[in-house]
Write a protein that holds these residues in place. Structure first.
Motif, PDB file in Angstrom:
ATOM      1  N   GLU A 180       0.831  -1.211   0.000  1.00  0.00           N
ATOM      2  CA  GLU A 180       0.000   0.000   0.000  1.00  0.00           C
ATOM      3  C   GLU A 180       0.869   1.266   0.000  1.00  0.00           C
ATOM      4  N   LYS A 181       2.040   1.178   0.605  1.00  0.00           N
ATOM      5  CA  LYS A 181       2.959   2.331   0.656  1.00  0.00           C
ATOM      6  C   LYS A 181       3.824   2.439  -0.596  1.00  0.00           C
ATOM      7  N   CYS A 182       4.093   1.318  -1.255  1.00  0.00           N
ATOM      8  CA  CYS A 182       5.035   1.281  -2.372  1.00  0.00           C
ATOM      9  C   CYS A 182       4.619   2.244  -3.480  1.00  0.00           C
ATOM     10  N   CYS A 183       5.601   3.020  -3.967  1.00  0.00           N
ATOM     11  CA  CYS A 183       5.345   3.966  -5.057  1.00  0.00           C
ATOM     12  C   CYS A 183       5.914   3.472  -6.388  1.00  0.00           C
ATOM     13  N   GLY A 184       6.529   2.280  -6.379  1.00  0.00           N
ATOM     14  CA  GLY A 184       7.025   1.695  -7.618  1.00  0.00           C
ATOM     15  C   GLY A 184       8.314   2.273  -8.137  1.00  0.00           C
ATOM     16  N   ALA A 185       9.125   2.883  -7.276  1.00  0.00           N
ATOM     17  CA  ALA A 185      10.384   3.489  -7.713  1.00  0.00           C
ATOM     18  C   ALA A 185      11.372   2.450  -8.249  1.00  0.00           C
ATOM     19  N   GLY A 186      11.345   1.247  -7.695  1.00  0.00           N
ATOM     20  CA  GLY A 186      12.199   0.168  -8.201  1.00  0.00           C
ATOM     21  C   GLY A 186      13.609   0.140  -7.669  1.00  0.00           C
ATOM     22  N   THR A 187      13.938   1.015  -6.744  1.00  0.00           N
ATOM     23  CA  THR A 187      15.289   1.047  -6.192  1.00  0.00           C
ATOM     24  C   THR A 187      15.634  -0.274  -5.512  1.00  0.00           C
ATOM     25  N   CYS A 188      14.682  -0.853  -4.804  1.00  0.00           N
ATOM     26  CA  CYS A 188      14.923  -2.119  -4.111  1.00  0.00           C
ATOM     27  C   CYS A 188      15.268  -3.230  -5.101  1.00  0.00           C
ATOM     28  N   VAL A 189      14.605  -3.239  -6.239  1.00  0.00           N
ATOM     29  CA  VAL A 189      14.848  -4.258  -7.258  1.00  0.00           C
ATOM     30  C   VAL A 189      16.244  -4.092  -7.850  1.00  0.00           C
ATOM     31  N   MET A 190      16.648  -2.854  -8.084  1.00  0.00           N
ATOM     32  CA  MET A 190      17.979  -2.602  -8.628  1.00  0.00           C
ATOM     33  C   MET A 190      19.067  -3.034  -7.653  1.00  0.00           C
ATOM     34  N   LEU A 191      18.838  -2.807  -6.362  1.00  0.00           N
ATOM     35  CA  LEU A 191      19.838  -3.160  -5.355  1.00  0.00           C
ATOM     36  C   LEU A 191      19.856  -4.640  -5.009  1.00  0.00           C
ATOM     37  N   ALA A 192      18.683  -5.245  -4.894  1.00  0.00           N
ATOM     38  CA  ALA A 192      18.589  -6.635  -4.425  1.00  0.00           C
ATOM     39  C   ALA A 192      17.572  -7.420  -5.260  1.00  0.00           C
ATOM     40  N   PRO A 193      17.911  -7.730  -6.503  1.00  0.00           N
ATOM     41  CA  PRO A 193      16.965  -8.422  -7.382  1.00  0.00           C
ATOM     42  C   PRO A 193      16.649  -9.858  -6.954  1.00  0.00           C
ATOM     43  N   ASP A 194      17.466 -10.428  -6.078  1.00  0.00           N
ATOM     44  CA  ASP A 194      17.174 -11.775  -5.571  1.00  0.00           C
ATOM     45  C   ASP A 194      16.111 -11.739  -4.475  1.00  0.00           C
ATOM     46  N   VAL A 195      15.845 -10.555  -3.942  1.00  0.00           N
ATOM     47  CA  VAL A 195      14.912 -10.407  -2.830  1.00  0.00           C
ATOM     48  C   VAL A 195      13.629  -9.690  -3.262  1.00  0.00           C
ATOM     49  N   PHE A 196      13.757  -8.728  -4.162  1.00  0.00           N
ATOM     50  CA  PHE A 196      12.619  -7.916  -4.570  1.00  0.00           C
ATOM     51  C   PHE A 196      12.397  -7.986  -6.078  1.00  0.00           C
ATOM     52  N   ASP A 197      11.148  -7.845  -6.470  1.00  0.00           N
ATOM     53  CA  ASP A 197      10.777  -7.708  -7.875  1.00  0.00           C
ATOM     54  C   ASP A 197       9.651  -6.686  -7.927  1.00  0.00           C
TER      55      ASP A 197
END
Length: 63
Positions: A8-25
């Motif tokens: 609900e908080k996520c804004c879709g910036a994608g920083t987490c995916v760039m940093l840790a693609p094994d954990v986030f998508d």
């Protein structure tokens, strides 16, 4: 370490995916975070902490 995300908080910036693609998508339709690994290995802890710290929406929590 346990990782949780608040979609609900996520804004879709994608920083987490760039940093840790094994954990986030991101969802293909909306870009909202998808948690791939609730308990990442110790070798990923530093990267996951960084992803949580830089999340602009504060949607990632660690315990």
């Amino acid at each position: 370490m346990k990782v949780a995300v608040d979609t609900e908080k996520c804004c879709g910036a994608g920083t987490c995916v760039m940093l840790a693609p094994d954990v986030f998508d991101q969802g293909e339709d909306d870009g909202i975070v998808v948690l791939l690994e609730e308990h990442p290995g110790e070798e990923l802890h530093t990267t996951v902490r960084e992803a949580a710290n830089v999340c602009p929406a504060g949607a990632i929590s660690l315990s």
